[in-house]
Design a protein around this motif. Structure first.
Motif, PDB file in Angstrom:
ATOM      1  N   ASP A 120      89.158  21.962  37.565  1.00 45.24           N
ATOM      2  CA  ASP A 120      90.239  22.796  37.018  1.00 45.24           C
ATOM      3  C   ASP A 120      90.029  24.269  37.383  1.00 45.24           C
ATOM      4  O   ASP A 120      90.971  24.963  37.783  1.00 45.24           O
ATOM      5  CB  ASP A 120      90.323  22.648  35.500  1.00 45.24           C
ATOM      6  N   LEU A 121      88.794  24.742  37.255  1.00 44.09           N
ATOM      7  CA  LEU A 121      88.505  26.136  37.599  1.00 44.09           C
ATOM      8  C   LEU A 121      88.703  26.408  39.079  1.00 44.09           C
ATOM      9  O   LEU A 121      89.252  27.442  39.461  1.00 44.09           O
ATOM     10  CB  LEU A 121      87.074  26.502  37.190  1.00 44.09           C
ATOM     11  N   ARG A 122      88.273  25.489  39.908  1.00 42.25           N
ATOM     12  CA  ARG A 122      88.449  25.679  41.357  1.00 42.25           C
ATOM     13  C   ARG A 122      89.926  25.743  41.723  1.00 42.25           C
ATOM     14  O   ARG A 122      90.343  26.558  42.549  1.00 42.25           O
ATOM     15  CB  ARG A 122      87.768  24.560  42.140  1.00 42.25           C
ATOM     16  N   ALA A 123      90.722  24.888  41.118  1.00 39.66           N
ATOM     17  CA  ALA A 123      92.162  24.887  41.402  1.00 39.66           C
ATOM     18  C   ALA A 123      92.798  26.204  40.960  1.00 39.66           C
ATOM     19  O   ALA A 123      93.594  26.801  41.701  1.00 39.66           O
ATOM     20  CB  ALA A 123      92.834  23.711  40.692  1.00 39.66           C
ATOM     21  N   LEU A 124      92.434  26.687  39.779  1.00 39.14           N
ATOM     22  CA  LEU A 124      92.998  27.940  39.295  1.00 39.14           C
ATOM     23  C   LEU A 124      92.525  29.124  40.143  1.00 39.14           C
ATOM     24  O   LEU A 124      93.313  30.032  40.435  1.00 39.14           O
ATOM     25  CB  LEU A 124      92.622  28.153  37.825  1.00 39.14           C
ATOM     26  N   ARG A 125      91.279  29.095  40.576  1.00 41.44           N
ATOM     27  CA  ARG A 125      90.779  30.169  41.451  1.00 41.44           C
ATOM     28  C   ARG A 125      91.495  30.147  42.806  1.00 41.44           C
ATOM     29  O   ARG A 125      91.760  31.195  43.395  1.00 41.44           O
ATOM     30  CB  ARG A 125      89.268  30.037  41.641  1.00 41.44           C
TER      31      ARG A 125
ATOM     32  N   ALA B 203      97.722  33.995  45.251  1.00 43.24           N
ATOM     33  CA  ALA B 203      98.556  35.061  44.687  1.00 43.24           C
ATOM     34  C   ALA B 203      98.073  36.438  45.159  1.00 43.24           C
ATOM     35  O   ALA B 203      98.888  37.313  45.465  1.00 43.24           O
ATOM     36  CB  ALA B 203      98.560  34.983  43.161  1.00 43.24           C
ATOM     37  N   GLU B 204      96.758  36.627  45.222  1.00 34.93           N
ATOM     38  CA  GLU B 204      96.217  37.906  45.703  1.00 34.93           C
ATOM     39  C   GLU B 204      96.545  38.122  47.180  1.00 34.93           C
ATOM     40  O   GLU B 204      96.838  39.244  47.601  1.00 34.93           O
ATOM     41  CB  GLU B 204      94.711  37.963  45.474  1.00 34.93           C
ATOM     42  N   ALA B 205      96.494  37.045  47.964  1.00 33.53           N
ATOM     43  CA  ALA B 205      96.848  37.160  49.386  1.00 33.53           C
ATOM     44  C   ALA B 205      98.322  37.540  49.534  1.00 33.53           C
ATOM     45  O   ALA B 205      98.678  38.364  50.389  1.00 33.53           O
ATOM     46  CB  ALA B 205      96.549  35.852  50.105  1.00 33.53           C
TER      47      ALA B 205
ATOM     48  N   GLY C  82      98.670  37.484  35.617  1.00 39.09           N
ATOM     49  CA  GLY C  82      98.782  36.274  34.794  1.00 39.09           C
ATOM     50  C   GLY C  82      97.707  35.246  35.146  1.00 39.09           C
ATOM     51  O   GLY C  82      97.116  34.627  34.256  1.00 39.09           O
ATOM     52  N   LYS C  83      97.448  35.060  36.441  1.00 43.57           N
ATOM     53  CA  LYS C  83      96.431  34.091  36.873  1.00 43.57           C
ATOM     54  C   LYS C  83      95.032  34.530  36.439  1.00 43.57           C
ATOM     55  O   LYS C  83      94.205  33.715  36.036  1.00 43.57           O
ATOM     56  CB  LYS C  83      96.463  33.886  38.391  1.00 43.57           C
ATOM     57  N   LYS C  84      94.754  35.850  36.524  1.00 42.32           N
ATOM     58  CA  LYS C  84      93.446  36.352  36.075  1.00 42.32           C
ATOM     59  C   LYS C  84      93.254  36.122  34.585  1.00 42.32           C
ATOM     60  O   LYS C  84      92.192  35.699  34.133  1.00 42.32           O
ATOM     61  CB  LYS C  84      93.306  37.848  36.389  1.00 42.32           C
ATOM     62  N   LYS C  85      94.317  36.393  33.835  1.00 40.52           N
ATOM     63  CA  LYS C  85      94.241  36.180  32.390  1.00 40.52           C
ATOM     64  C   LYS C  85      94.055  34.697  32.073  1.00 40.52           C
ATOM     65  O   LYS C  85      93.244  34.326  31.224  1.00 40.52           O
ATOM     66  CB  LYS C  85      95.510  36.714  31.721  1.00 40.52           C
ATOM     67  N   GLU C  86      94.780  33.861  32.779  1.00 37.59           N
ATOM     68  CA  GLU C  86      94.667  32.408  32.582  1.00 37.59           C
ATOM     69  C   GLU C  86      93.252  31.924  32.922  1.00 37.59           C
ATOM     70  O   GLU C  86      92.680  31.091  32.212  1.00 37.59           O
ATOM     71  CB  GLU C  86      95.701  31.706  33.465  1.00 37.59           C
TER      72      GLU C  86
ATOM     73  N   GLU D  16      90.847  33.020  30.142  1.00 34.32           N
ATOM     74  CA  GLU D  16      91.040  32.185  28.955  1.00 34.32           C
ATOM     75  C   GLU D  16      90.447  30.794  29.153  1.00 34.32           C
ATOM     76  O   GLU D  16      89.834  30.234  28.244  1.00 34.32           O
ATOM     77  CB  GLU D  16      92.529  32.083  28.615  1.00 34.32           C
ATOM     78  N   MET D  17      90.624  30.245  30.363  1.00 33.14           N
ATOM     79  CA  MET D  17      90.094  28.910  30.639  1.00 33.14           C
ATOM     80  C   MET D  17      88.564  28.928  30.586  1.00 33.14           C
ATOM     81  O   MET D  17      87.945  28.022  29.999  1.00 33.14           O
ATOM     82  CB  MET D  17      90.561  28.411  32.012  1.00 33.14           C
ATOM     83  N   ILE D  18      87.947  29.936  31.161  1.00 34.96           N
ATOM     84  CA  ILE D  18      86.483  30.037  31.144  1.00 34.96           C
ATOM     85  C   ILE D  18      85.984  30.162  29.709  1.00 34.96           C
ATOM     86  O   ILE D  18      85.026  29.499  29.311  1.00 34.96           O
ATOM     87  CB  ILE D  18      86.009  31.225  32.008  1.00 34.96           C
TER      88      ILE D  18
END
Length: 178
Positions: free
Chosen positions: A103-108, A114-116, A137-141, A144-146
Protein backbone atom coordinates in the motif's frame (compact mmCIF):
# COMPACT_ATOMS: atom_id res chain seq x y z
CA UNK A 1 85.20 19.82 45.09
CA UNK A 2 82.72 19.03 47.84
CA UNK A 3 81.12 15.63 47.97
CA UNK A 4 77.37 16.26 47.75
CA UNK A 5 76.35 12.77 48.83
CA UNK A 6 78.26 12.77 52.11
CA UNK A 7 76.24 12.21 55.23
CA UNK A 8 78.71 14.34 57.09
CA UNK A 9 77.14 17.52 55.68
CA UNK A 10 76.04 19.86 58.36
CA UNK A 11 72.29 20.46 57.84
CA UNK A 12 72.48 23.63 59.87
CA UNK A 13 74.74 25.20 57.25
CA UNK A 14 72.17 24.78 54.47
CA UNK A 15 70.09 27.68 55.70
CA UNK A 16 72.65 29.55 57.69
CA UNK A 17 70.98 32.91 57.42
CA UNK A 18 67.58 32.29 59.03
CA UNK A 19 67.24 35.76 60.38
CA UNK A 20 65.39 38.56 58.71
CA UNK A 21 68.49 40.12 57.19
CA UNK A 22 68.76 41.80 53.82
CA UNK A 23 67.84 39.70 50.81
CA UNK A 24 70.93 38.61 48.93
CA UNK A 25 71.32 36.30 45.99
CA UNK A 26 73.45 33.89 47.97
CA UNK A 27 74.97 33.66 51.38
CA UNK A 28 78.37 32.21 52.03
CA UNK A 29 78.80 30.08 55.09
CA UNK A 30 82.24 29.71 56.56
CA UNK A 31 82.16 25.92 56.27
CA UNK A 32 80.54 25.27 52.90
CA UNK A 33 79.31 26.33 49.49
CA UNK A 34 77.00 29.30 48.92
CA UNK A 35 73.38 28.69 49.97
CA UNK A 36 70.10 30.29 49.00
CA UNK A 37 68.40 32.50 51.51
CA UNK A 38 65.22 31.10 53.02
CA UNK A 39 61.97 32.33 51.46
CA UNK A 40 59.98 34.54 53.76
CA UNK A 41 56.27 34.49 53.00
CA UNK A 42 53.83 37.17 54.01
CA UNK A 43 50.64 36.11 55.79
CA UNK A 44 47.59 35.44 53.64
CA UNK A 45 45.06 38.20 53.34
CA UNK A 46 41.28 37.76 53.21
CA UNK A 47 40.94 40.41 50.51
CA UNK A 48 42.92 38.36 48.04
CA UNK A 49 40.67 35.31 48.41
CA UNK A 50 37.56 37.42 47.78
CA UNK A 51 39.18 38.95 44.68
CA UNK A 52 40.09 35.49 43.42
CA UNK A 53 36.48 34.35 43.70
CA UNK A 54 35.21 37.45 41.93
CA UNK A 55 37.65 37.07 39.05
CA UNK A 56 36.77 33.40 38.54
CA UNK A 57 33.07 34.20 38.19
CA UNK A 58 33.76 37.02 35.75
CA UNK A 59 35.53 34.64 33.35
CA UNK A 60 33.62 34.05 30.14
CA UNK A 61 31.88 30.70 30.06
CA UNK A 62 33.17 28.29 27.43
CA UNK A 63 29.53 27.66 26.47
CA UNK A 64 28.64 31.32 26.14
CA UNK A 65 25.03 31.99 27.04
CA UNK A 66 23.99 28.43 26.26
CA UNK A 67 20.94 27.01 28.04
CA UNK A 68 19.60 23.51 28.40
CA UNK A 69 17.24 22.20 25.76
CA UNK A 70 14.36 22.21 28.23
CA UNK A 71 14.89 25.91 29.00
CA UNK A 72 15.01 26.82 25.31
CA UNK A 73 11.85 24.86 24.52
CA UNK A 74 10.04 26.36 27.53
CA UNK A 75 10.95 29.87 26.39
CA UNK A 76 9.43 29.07 22.98
CA UNK A 77 6.29 27.70 24.65
CA UNK A 78 6.91 24.10 23.58
CA UNK A 79 6.41 21.21 25.97
CA UNK A 80 9.72 19.26 26.22
CA UNK A 81 7.81 16.02 26.93
CA UNK A 82 6.08 16.25 23.55
CA UNK A 83 9.43 16.72 21.83
CA UNK A 84 10.79 13.68 23.68
CA UNK A 85 7.77 11.66 22.58
CA UNK A 86 8.36 12.64 18.93
CA UNK A 87 12.01 11.70 19.14
CA UNK A 88 11.12 8.41 20.81
CA UNK A 89 8.57 7.65 18.09
CA UNK A 90 11.13 8.32 15.37
CA UNK A 91 13.69 6.12 17.10
CA UNK A 92 11.43 3.07 16.82
CA UNK A 93 11.69 1.75 13.26
CA UNK A 94 8.43 1.25 11.41
CA UNK A 95 7.99 -2.41 10.55
CA UNK A 96 5.32 -3.14 8.02
CA UNK A 97 3.49 -6.23 6.90
CA UNK A 98 3.60 -7.17 3.22
CA UNK A 99 0.17 -5.67 2.59
CA UNK A 100 1.07 -2.43 4.33
CA UNK A 101 4.34 -2.24 2.42
CA UNK A 102 2.53 -2.71 -0.90
CA UNK A 103 0.00 0.00 0.00
CA UNK A 104 2.81 2.42 0.87
CA UNK A 105 4.71 1.67 -2.32
CA UNK A 106 1.61 2.28 -4.42
CA UNK A 107 0.89 5.59 -2.68
CA UNK A 108 4.53 6.68 -3.03
CA UNK A 109 4.38 5.86 -6.76
CA UNK A 110 1.24 8.02 -7.08
CA UNK A 111 3.00 10.81 -5.22
CA UNK A 112 6.05 10.55 -7.48
CA UNK A 113 3.79 10.70 -10.57
CA UNK A 114 1.99 13.78 -9.19
CA UNK A 115 5.33 15.49 -8.43
CA UNK A 116 6.56 14.73 -11.96
CA UNK A 117 3.37 16.26 -13.40
CA UNK A 118 3.90 19.35 -11.22
CA UNK A 119 7.51 19.72 -12.42
CA UNK A 120 6.42 19.28 -16.01
CA UNK A 121 3.72 21.94 -15.64
CA UNK A 122 6.26 24.26 -14.05
CA UNK A 123 8.81 23.74 -16.84
CA UNK A 124 6.21 24.21 -19.57
CA UNK A 125 4.77 27.29 -17.87
CA UNK A 126 1.34 25.72 -17.56
CA UNK A 127 -1.09 26.16 -14.66
CA UNK A 128 0.35 24.34 -11.65
CA UNK A 129 -2.31 24.78 -8.99
CA UNK A 130 -4.19 21.56 -9.80
CA UNK A 131 -0.96 19.55 -9.62
CA UNK A 132 0.21 21.31 -6.45
CA UNK A 133 -3.09 20.51 -4.71
CA UNK A 134 -2.80 16.89 -5.82
CA UNK A 135 0.81 16.60 -4.53
CA UNK A 136 -0.13 18.17 -1.20
CA UNK A 137 -3.08 15.79 -0.85
CA UNK A 138 -0.91 12.74 -1.64
CA UNK A 139 1.74 13.82 0.90
CA UNK A 140 -0.91 14.25 3.55
CA UNK A 141 -2.45 10.89 2.67
CA UNK A 142 0.99 9.24 2.86
CA UNK A 143 1.70 10.76 6.29
CA UNK A 144 -1.69 9.66 7.59
CA UNK A 145 -1.19 6.14 6.24
CA UNK A 146 2.24 5.83 7.87
CA UNK A 147 0.88 7.08 11.20
CA UNK A 148 -2.05 4.67 10.96
CA UNK A 149 0.27 1.73 10.25
CA UNK A 150 2.56 2.78 13.10
CA UNK A 151 -0.37 2.90 15.53
CA UNK A 152 -1.78 -0.44 14.39
CA UNK A 153 1.61 -2.15 14.57
CA UNK A 154 2.38 -0.74 18.01
CA UNK A 155 -0.95 -2.02 19.28
CA UNK A 156 -0.19 -5.44 17.81
CA UNK A 157 3.21 -5.46 19.52
CA UNK A 158 1.68 -4.45 22.85
CA UNK A 159 -1.01 -7.13 22.71
CA UNK A 160 1.44 -9.77 21.52
CA UNK A 161 3.93 -8.85 24.25
CA UNK A 162 1.35 -8.82 27.05
CA UNK A 163 -0.33 -12.17 26.28
CA UNK A 164 2.40 -14.30 27.77
CA UNK A 165 5.72 -15.90 26.89
CA UNK A 166 7.30 -15.19 23.56
CA UNK A 167 6.50 -17.47 20.68
CA UNK A 168 9.09 -19.71 19.09
CA UNK A 169 11.54 -18.07 16.65
CA UNK A 170 10.14 -17.76 13.14
CA UNK A 171 6.48 -17.94 14.18
CA UNK A 172 5.82 -14.30 15.11
CA UNK A 173 3.71 -11.82 13.13
CA UNK A 174 6.78 -10.51 11.26
CA UNK A 175 8.15 -13.88 10.16
CA UNK A 176 5.54 -14.45 7.44
CA UNK A 177 4.75 -17.94 8.79
CA UNK A 178 1.89 -17.33 11.08
Amino acid sequence: MPNWGDTNDNDDDYCADKGGGPATAASVTPAGPPTRQRLQLKPRSAVRSVDANASSSSKPSPFGAARTREEVLASKGIDPKLVEARIERKAVPLRLSKDQDEDLRALRAELAHAEAALRSANENEMPEEVHRVRVTGKKKELDEMIEQFRTVNLEKQKTAGSTGPRSAPGTGPMSGRG
